[in-house]
Design a protein around this motif. Structure first.
Motif, PDB file in Angstrom:
ATOM      1  N   GLN A  83      -2.573   7.075   3.840  1.00 39.85           N
ATOM      2  CA  GLN A  83      -1.503   6.578   4.705  1.00 39.85           C
ATOM      3  C   GLN A  83      -1.864   5.241   5.336  1.00 39.85           C
ATOM      4  O   GLN A  83      -1.025   4.339   5.431  1.00 39.85           O
ATOM      5  CB  GLN A  83      -1.206   7.619   5.792  1.00 39.85           C
ATOM      6  CG  GLN A  83      -0.505   8.868   5.262  1.00 39.85           C
ATOM      7  CD  GLN A  83      -0.299   9.906   6.345  1.00 39.85           C
ATOM      8  OE1 GLN A  83      -1.246  10.317   7.019  1.00 39.85           O
ATOM      9  NE2 GLN A  83       0.934  10.340   6.528  1.00 39.85           N
ATOM     10  N   GLN A  84      -3.122   5.100   5.757  1.00 40.59           N
ATOM     11  CA  GLN A  84      -3.554   3.834   6.346  1.00 40.59           C
ATOM     12  C   GLN A  84      -3.488   2.701   5.329  1.00 40.59           C
ATOM     13  O   GLN A  84      -3.033   1.593   5.639  1.00 40.59           O
ATOM     14  CB  GLN A  84      -4.977   3.977   6.897  1.00 40.59           C
ATOM     15  CG  GLN A  84      -5.096   4.897   8.101  1.00 40.59           C
ATOM     16  CD  GLN A  84      -6.551   5.196   8.443  1.00 40.59           C
ATOM     17  OE1 GLN A  84      -7.475   4.768   7.750  1.00 40.59           O
ATOM     18  NE2 GLN A  84      -6.759   5.944   9.517  1.00 40.59           N
TER      19      GLN A  84
ATOM     20  N   ASP B  24      -1.586   2.542   2.648  1.00 39.74           N
ATOM     21  CA  ASP B  24      -0.198   2.243   2.322  1.00 39.74           C
ATOM     22  C   ASP B  24       0.440   1.410   3.427  1.00 39.74           C
ATOM     23  O   ASP B  24       1.159   0.437   3.150  1.00 39.74           O
ATOM     24  CB  ASP B  24       0.567   3.559   2.136  1.00 39.74           C
ATOM     25  CG  ASP B  24       1.918   3.347   1.487  1.00 39.74           C
ATOM     26  OD1 ASP B  24       1.965   2.785   0.375  1.00 39.74           O
ATOM     27  OD2 ASP B  24       2.940   3.731   2.085  1.00 39.74           O
ATOM     28  N   SER B  25       0.150   1.756   4.678  1.00 38.32           N
ATOM     29  CA  SER B  25       0.704   0.993   5.801  1.00 38.32           C
ATOM     30  C   SER B  25       0.133  -0.426   5.835  1.00 38.32           C
ATOM     31  O   SER B  25       0.869  -1.403   6.065  1.00 38.32           O
ATOM     32  CB  SER B  25       0.392   1.721   7.114  1.00 38.32           C
ATOM     33  OG  SER B  25       0.838   0.977   8.221  1.00 38.32           O
ATOM     34  N   TRP B  26      -1.168  -0.554   5.598  1.00 40.25           N
ATOM     35  CA  TRP B  26      -1.812  -1.870   5.587  1.00 40.25           C
ATOM     36  C   TRP B  26      -1.237  -2.743   4.479  1.00 40.25           C
ATOM     37  O   TRP B  26      -0.904  -3.910   4.685  1.00 40.25           O
ATOM     38  CB  TRP B  26      -3.311  -1.675   5.419  1.00 40.25           C
ATOM     39  CG  TRP B  26      -4.136  -2.924   5.521  1.00 40.25           C
ATOM     40  CD1 TRP B  26      -3.745  -4.137   6.013  1.00 40.25           C
ATOM     41  CD2 TRP B  26      -5.498  -3.081   5.109  1.00 40.25           C
ATOM     42  NE1 TRP B  26      -4.788  -5.046   5.943  1.00 40.25           N
ATOM     43  CE2 TRP B  26      -5.877  -4.425   5.392  1.00 40.25           C
ATOM     44  CE3 TRP B  26      -6.442  -2.220   4.545  1.00 40.25           C
ATOM     45  CZ2 TRP B  26      -7.154  -4.905   5.115  1.00 40.25           C
ATOM     46  CZ3 TRP B  26      -7.709  -2.705   4.277  1.00 40.25           C
ATOM     47  CH2 TRP B  26      -8.060  -4.025   4.555  1.00 40.25           C
TER      48      TRP B  26
ATOM     49  N   ASN C  90       1.704  -2.540   2.996  1.00 42.51           N
ATOM     50  CA  ASN C  90       3.086  -2.922   3.300  1.00 42.51           C
ATOM     51  C   ASN C  90       3.141  -4.013   4.365  1.00 42.51           C
ATOM     52  O   ASN C  90       4.009  -4.896   4.321  1.00 42.51           O
ATOM     53  CB  ASN C  90       3.875  -1.702   3.758  1.00 42.51           C
ATOM     54  CG  ASN C  90       4.169  -0.747   2.613  1.00 42.51           C
ATOM     55  OD1 ASN C  90       4.331  -1.172   1.463  1.00 42.51           O
ATOM     56  ND2 ASN C  90       4.238   0.540   2.907  1.00 42.51           N
ATOM     57  N   SER C  91       2.200  -3.959   5.310  1.00 41.19           N
ATOM     58  CA  SER C  91       2.173  -4.978   6.360  1.00 41.19           C
ATOM     59  C   SER C  91       1.860  -6.359   5.789  1.00 41.19           C
ATOM     60  O   SER C  91       2.535  -7.349   6.117  1.00 41.19           O
ATOM     61  CB  SER C  91       1.128  -4.592   7.417  1.00 41.19           C
ATOM     62  OG  SER C  91       0.985  -5.613   8.379  1.00 41.19           O
TER      63      SER C  91
ATOM     64  N   GLN D 288      -1.108  -1.117  -4.306  1.00 37.46           N
ATOM     65  CA  GLN D 288      -0.160  -0.010  -4.177  1.00 37.46           C
ATOM     66  C   GLN D 288      -0.303   0.971  -5.337  1.00 37.46           C
ATOM     67  O   GLN D 288      -0.280   2.190  -5.135  1.00 37.46           O
ATOM     68  CB  GLN D 288       1.268  -0.558  -4.124  1.00 37.46           C
ATOM     69  CG  GLN D 288       1.650  -1.187  -2.798  1.00 37.46           C
ATOM     70  CD  GLN D 288       3.107  -1.579  -2.766  1.00 37.46           C
ATOM     71  OE1 GLN D 288       3.608  -2.243  -3.676  1.00 37.46           O
ATOM     72  NE2 GLN D 288       3.817  -1.183  -1.721  1.00 37.46           N
TER      73      GLN D 288
ATOM     74  N   TYR E 138       2.354  12.321   0.424  1.00 37.95           N
ATOM     75  CA  TYR E 138       3.384  11.791  -0.458  1.00 37.95           C
ATOM     76  C   TYR E 138       3.615  12.777  -1.593  1.00 37.95           C
ATOM     77  O   TYR E 138       2.665  13.369  -2.113  1.00 37.95           O
ATOM     78  CB  TYR E 138       2.973  10.430  -1.036  1.00 37.95           C
ATOM     79  CG  TYR E 138       2.703   9.375   0.003  1.00 37.95           C
ATOM     80  CD1 TYR E 138       3.720   8.548   0.478  1.00 37.95           C
ATOM     81  CD2 TYR E 138       1.420   9.206   0.523  1.00 37.95           C
ATOM     82  CE1 TYR E 138       3.464   7.579   1.429  1.00 37.95           C
ATOM     83  CE2 TYR E 138       1.153   8.245   1.490  1.00 37.95           C
ATOM     84  CZ  TYR E 138       2.183   7.434   1.934  1.00 37.95           C
ATOM     85  OH  TYR E 138       1.923   6.482   2.895  1.00 37.95           O
TER      86      TYR E 138
END
Length: 699
Positions: free
Chosen positions: A421-422, A424-426, A428-429, A470, A566
């Protein structure tokens, strides 16, 4: 005594080596094991051992031809030369068959074609290591070729901006307007691997390293750039330039006192480099470091040698740290050059960890790295986005290794959920930053605006790397890492060794589940069959991996613990979107467009891009598209007839988009392989899988 001497001196009977002569063509397994073959199909050896017997026509035949000597030599000298240079032509067929079977054992890494087969690296001690025949096309009757050579430092620097700076900006911007690209027109004759003649020898290790890359680009006037002779010529000249650059680097790293008075060497400062600078705004003492960065990419993309790639980058890192480039904050005429030298060194060191799937040798967010980012006049955030993308990609690569360990023990899966999750968030940022239109700087002191194309290229490369991250983050969840490629490519699982890849992870579980009732479209994979609530597949509700690809062995499905953040459908959708972005972005990368002079005949074919330090992203993208293609094809094949018509159009649209995306990837890697031979391995794998998936397509 006489009788003893008589018996001792009596001639021994001559024993025949074989009762009957050996066959003309032996099967490949017998060649590899160096056992005598009977010549039948199947032969008795293979029949007894229950193995597949296959034949490859032999290239041997006729009497061996001795090399003609230019001048007669004494008998003793002839014998000495024969002892130093043994004739290995008789064993070439056996060796080539053997190498084809042990290729996976000796791969230097990442599925790249490897051009180094030295005696020291021989898999079988005592057996001569013979370079494979990597010639793309046979030689024509025209025994001349042209190599891209230049006659001055200024011409080499101009060619650097035309062919390298767009993708690997290690130098500050141009200080003079671009001039026409003018490689020397010197036809070369003779064998392709004969000792090259230097019309002009570059003076700097950096100009030599740049020349090594430029020599790989086909000459504009070469009548047959893809011929055997031209390829061997370019390879020989490029490696000669690289070796000369390395020799200067070693010489400049040495101290005279180390030989004459070692006791004083430690207390003596290193003498300054006395050489005219290649670039007016780059200090001469940085040229050695920058040459190592160019040679690092050369070892990866041309020679397929990951060990030397990482070694050159590590040498550059040691020099950078010694010069305190990692904490350089001064402002002067050399500031931009030092910033680029440091962050491109950082980039290459991290790249070595990515392609070799090994932990980084530096802390990627070390607080001691305080050097500001370089700057593009047309894009204030371009360098920052590139370095962040590199950090994300190496973290995603390490996540795969950690996930492998976690799946084996099932003890750290909760940590892996948070890690995914970290990541994926990183990702996307940083992606959101990359998609914002660039803001130009107002500072006119950092150079002219001719770097606008380079700035766009660097932002595209960052986008490719982020999309690849990704895929790495979601690939296991989406596809269970089912292999489709024959050889090892980057961190993708190979299909040739099923017994050792996942057996240590799980036992007795069947492979990937068979999807049902899938409605595929270009933008959505939401209706892929959802996994069971426990997220473990059982033999009753799964299919074998051969249902997805009939030619690959059966691999067990990786068990994902309950509570995974996911679903397989979400991860597959993310992988699809990222793979298509990579294919489109590679298509949009600029091609070299040097200014032309009237006496050069420019080929209508596009010139090859250079410095493919992100080639693994091509493999990640193609893997994701192939897996989704097979999932969609199987889903359509096994769906109920009542639903097949409803889902047919959307599935066909998805498959067509995947086909176009794969064609763009093949075009991109084929363009790189025009100059860099090691990437032929990637190109051949993707093309082979493409032809299997789309047998009627032409590309």
């Amino acid at each position: 005594m006489d009788a003893f001497h008589e018996g001792f001196s009596a001639p021994r009977p001559v024993r025949k080596k074989f009762a009957k002569p050996p066959v003309k063509v032996a099967c490949l397994p017998c060649r590899a094991s160096r056992t005598r073959c009977g010549g039948q199909e199947p032969c008795s050896n293979c029949l007894a051992k229950g193995r597949k017997c296959s034949y490859l026509p032999s290239k041997r035949g006729g009497p061996r031809k001795k090399k003609q000597r230019l001048s007669p030599s004494p008998d003793g000298e002839d014998q000495q030369n024969e002892a130093r240079f043994p004739d290995v032509s008789a064993d070439f067929d056996e060796a080539s068959g053997m190498f084809s079977q042990i290729d996976d054992l000796s791969l230097p890494g990442a599925g790249l074609r490897h051009l180094d087969f030295s005696q020291a690296n021989s898999v079988f001690p005592g057996f001569p290591s013979i370079p494979l025949d990597l010639s793309p096309l046979p030689m024509s009757n025209n025994a001349q070729s042209l190599v891209r050579l230049y006659g001055s430092e200024l011409a080499i620097l101009n060619a650097y901006y035309d062919f390298i700076h767009l993708y690997f900006p290690i130098l500050p911007p141009r200080v003079t307007p671009p001039s026409p690209d003018q490689p020397l027109h010197c036809p070369l004759s003779g064998s392709g691997n004969s000792e090259p003649l230097m019309v002009y020898r570059p003076r700097s290790p950096l100009s030599l390293a740049i020349s090594a890359v430029l020599a790989l680009i086909p000459h504009p006037d070469d009548p047959e750039p893809a011929s055997n002779l031209s390829v061997l010529r370019r390879r020989t000249y490029a490696h000669t330039f690289a070796q000369l650059a390395n020799s200067i680097i070693e010489a400049e790293s040495d101290l005279d006192l180390s030989t004459t008075d070692p006791s004083q060497a430690l207390s003596t400062p290193r003498p300054p480099v006395k050489r005219e600078r290649l670039h007016p705004r780059t200090p001469g003492d940085l040229e050695t470091l920058l040459a190592l960065l160019v040679l690092s990419v050369y070892e990866y993309s041309q020679r397929g040698n990951l060990l030397k790639m990482r070694y050159r980058a590590s040498q550059a890192l040691a020099l950078a740290l010694d010069k305190s480039l990692h904490c350089y904050t001064a402002e002067n005429q050399f500031s931009e050059a030092r910033r680029r030298a440091w962050w491109m060194t950082y980039y290459c060191v991290i790249q070595g960890s990515i392609v070799s799937t090994t932990p980084p040798t530096i802390i990627i967010n070390d607080p001691q790295f305080t050097t500001p980012y370089p700057r593009f006049a047309s894009d204030a955030e371009g360098w920052s986005i590139l370095i962040q993308a590199q950090q994300v990609l190496v973290s995603a690569t390490q996540f795969i290794a950690e996930l492998n360990n976690g799946l084996s023990s099932q003890s750290t899966m909760h940590y892996m959920f948070e890690r995914m999750q970290q990541l994926d968030s990183w990702t996307n940022s940083v992606l959101s930053q990359a998609e914002v239109l660039p803001i130009p700087l107002q500072d006119n002191d950092i150079g002219d605006c001719h770097e606008s194309t380079t700035a766009r290229s660097i932002r595209s490369i960052a986008h490719i790397k982020l999309s690849s991250a990704q895929i790495k983050t979601h690939r296991f969840r989406a596809f269970s890492d089912i292999p489709i490629f024959i050889k090892k490519h980057c961190d993708l699982t190979a299909a040739t060794n099923p017994g050792s890849i996942q057996d240590n992870k799980i036992q007795g579980l069947s492979s990937a589940h068979q999807p049902h009732n899938i409605s595929c479209s270009c933008s959505s994979l939401d209706q892929f069959q959802r996994a069971s609530s426990a997220e473990y597949m059982t033999p009753s509700d799964s299919s074998t991996s051969s249902d997805i690809h009939p030619n690959i062995p059966q691999y067990p499905q990786i068990p994902f613990a309950p509570g995974f953040p996911y679903s397989p459908q979400q991860s597959a959708k993310i992988c699809l979107r990222a793979a298509l972005v990579i294919s489109r972005t590679f298509e949009s990368l600029p091609y070299p467009q040097p200014l032309t002079s009237s006496h050069h005949n420019r080929s209508p074919q596009r010139l090859p891009r250079t410095m493919p330090s992100f080639a693994c992203c091509l493999m990640q993208s193609s893997y994701a598209m192939f897996m989704i293609f097979y999932k969609a094809s199987v889903a359509k094949q096994f769906s109920p007839s009542s639903e097949r018509d409803l889902m047919g159009d959307s599935t066909d649209r998805l498959i067509e988009e995947l086909r176009q995306g794969l064609e763009k990837i093949i075009v991109a890697v084929s363009n790189y392989s025009m100059a860099f031979e090691a990437l032929d391995g990637m190109r051949d794998e993707i093309q082979g899988a493409y032809q299997t998936a789309f047998p009627n397509a032409n590309i």
